[in-house]
Design a protein around this motif. Structure first.
Motif, PDB file in Angstrom:
ATOM      1  N   HIS A 138      -2.380   0.548  -4.553  1.00  0.00           N
ATOM      2  CA  HIS A 138      -2.473  -0.761  -3.896  1.00  0.00           C
ATOM      3  C   HIS A 138      -2.067  -1.831  -4.899  1.00  0.00           C
ATOM      4  O   HIS A 138      -2.667  -1.951  -5.969  1.00  0.00           O
ATOM      5  CB  HIS A 138      -3.909  -0.996  -3.406  1.00  0.00           C
ATOM      6  CG  HIS A 138      -4.142  -2.352  -2.814  1.00  0.00           C
ATOM      7  ND1 HIS A 138      -5.410  -2.898  -2.668  1.00  0.00           N
ATOM      8  CD2 HIS A 138      -3.285  -3.289  -2.331  1.00  0.00           C
ATOM      9  CE1 HIS A 138      -5.321  -4.094  -2.120  1.00  0.00           C
ATOM     10  NE2 HIS A 138      -4.043  -4.345  -1.914  1.00  0.00           N
ATOM     11  N   GLU A 157      -8.104  -1.438  -2.552  1.00  0.00           N
ATOM     12  CA  GLU A 157      -8.313  -0.506  -1.454  1.00  0.00           C
ATOM     13  C   GLU A 157      -7.942   0.936  -1.790  1.00  0.00           C
ATOM     14  O   GLU A 157      -7.872   1.783  -0.890  1.00  0.00           O
ATOM     15  CB  GLU A 157      -7.530  -0.977  -0.221  1.00  0.00           C
ATOM     16  CG  GLU A 157      -8.025  -2.304   0.324  1.00  0.00           C
ATOM     17  CD  GLU A 157      -7.296  -2.714   1.587  1.00  0.00           C
ATOM     18  OE1 GLU A 157      -6.802  -1.828   2.307  1.00  0.00           O
ATOM     19  OE2 GLU A 157      -7.205  -3.925   1.843  1.00  0.00           O
ATOM     20  N   ALA A 180      -9.437   4.065   0.061  1.00  0.00           N
ATOM     21  CA  ALA A 180      -9.807   3.741   1.445  1.00  0.00           C
ATOM     22  C   ALA A 180      -9.002   4.601   2.415  1.00  0.00           C
ATOM     23  O   ALA A 180      -7.911   5.059   2.106  1.00  0.00           O
ATOM     24  CB  ALA A 180      -9.560   2.259   1.723  1.00  0.00           C
ATOM     25  N   HIS A 194       0.833  -1.194   0.000  1.00  0.00           N
ATOM     26  CA  HIS A 194       0.000   0.000   0.000  1.00  0.00           C
ATOM     27  C   HIS A 194       0.874   1.253   0.000  1.00  0.00           C
ATOM     28  O   HIS A 194       1.908   1.296   0.671  1.00  0.00           O
ATOM     29  CB  HIS A 194      -0.910   0.048   1.225  1.00  0.00           C
ATOM     30  CG  HIS A 194      -1.928  -1.047   1.271  1.00  0.00           C
ATOM     31  ND1 HIS A 194      -1.702  -2.241   1.913  1.00  0.00           N
ATOM     32  CD2 HIS A 194      -3.174  -1.116   0.748  1.00  0.00           C
ATOM     33  CE1 HIS A 194      -2.776  -3.012   1.792  1.00  0.00           C
ATOM     34  NE2 HIS A 194      -3.685  -2.346   1.084  1.00  0.00           N
TER      35      HIS A 194
END
Length: 254
Positions: free
Chosen positions: A116, A128, A131, A102
């Motif tokens: 990601h 993600e 997020a 990440h």
């Protein structure tokens, strides 16, 4: 067609006015130029000032653009350059570690995932990007808090939620964690945000030496900590990846 919000249009006009011409303008000048009543102009300026978009000189009372606009502008530029520079390195890190990678940046009192890379196996995974992760408990967040004064103050001023029994929430204890992060040059999340999930993260710096993001490898605790401690080669790989991206961004400290 939906109508534009007049107060936002006026605020935008004020920012454009302050961005051009004279460095500082008085309330009367701003109101006259924009065709607004002084009371209306003052109310908008006070709101912009409270958000950091406008600053008032205490001596003259004149207004100028605030530092928050510069931070937002730099964040926009940094994120796009950061993602572009990190693509190859994060792909390599995912392949070598066998885990998810990440890339995160500071955003609205949290960590925004801007890139990601999936774990390189056939397991079902969820993208993600977009997020948000907490600052105080994740590896990415701790790294940002340790090296970015804005992230540090936001983590201390905000709520530090107890996600698991391992989550550090006390201010003094959290400061000790950040001291350790600075001493090591990396941060870990040992089941502090999600049970069974561990991560290790390192900071990314730009050509100005400023922290612009962080990279983390995330995976199941039994894979990342098979003996109860983080695999040292994994920590080294994350740090090497972060240094490589920093070098590509022009950082000179590595």
């Amino acid at each position: 067609m939906a109508k534009n919000i007049q107060s936002l249009e006026r605020a935008a006009a004020m920012l454009r006015l302050l961005a051009g011409g004279e460095r500082r303008l008085g309330l009367s000048d701003i109101a006259a130029t924009l065709g607004l009543a002084k009371g209306t102009a003052h109310g908008i300026l006070r709101t912009l000032q409270s958000e950091g978009f406008v600053e008032q000189d205490p001596a003259s009372g004149r207004y100028q653009l605030g530092a928050e606009l510069l931070r937002l502008g730099n964040s926009y530029l940094d994120v796009h350059e950061l993602r572009a520079r990190a693509l190859v390195w994060t792909d390599d890190l995912a392949r070598s570690s066998g885990e998810s990678v990440h890339l995160g940046v500071l955003h609205q009192r949290g960590v925004l995932i801007v890139h990601h890379v999936f774990r390189p196996d056939d397991s079902r995974q969820v993208l993600e990007v977009g997020a948000m992760q907490p600052l105080h408990s994740t590896g990415l967040g701790k790294v940002l808090c340790a090296y970015d004064p804005v992230a540090h103050s936001e983590a201390l001023e905000g709520e530090r939620k107890q996600f698991t029994p391992r989550t550090v929430v006390g201010a003094a204890a959290f400061e000790e964690v950040l001291d350790l992060v600075r001493a090591r040059g990396w941060a870990a999340d040992l089941e502090e945000t999600w049970e069974g999930v561990t991560s290790v993260a390192a900071p990314i710096h730009d050509r100005r030496g400023l922290p612009v993001g962080a990279i983390a490898v995330t995976g199941a605790v039994e894979r990342l900590c098979p003996s109860g401690e983080l695999r040292p080669e994994l920590v080294a790989a994350v740090r090497d990846c972060a240094r490589a991206v920093s070098r590509d961004l022009g950082a000179s400290r590595f």
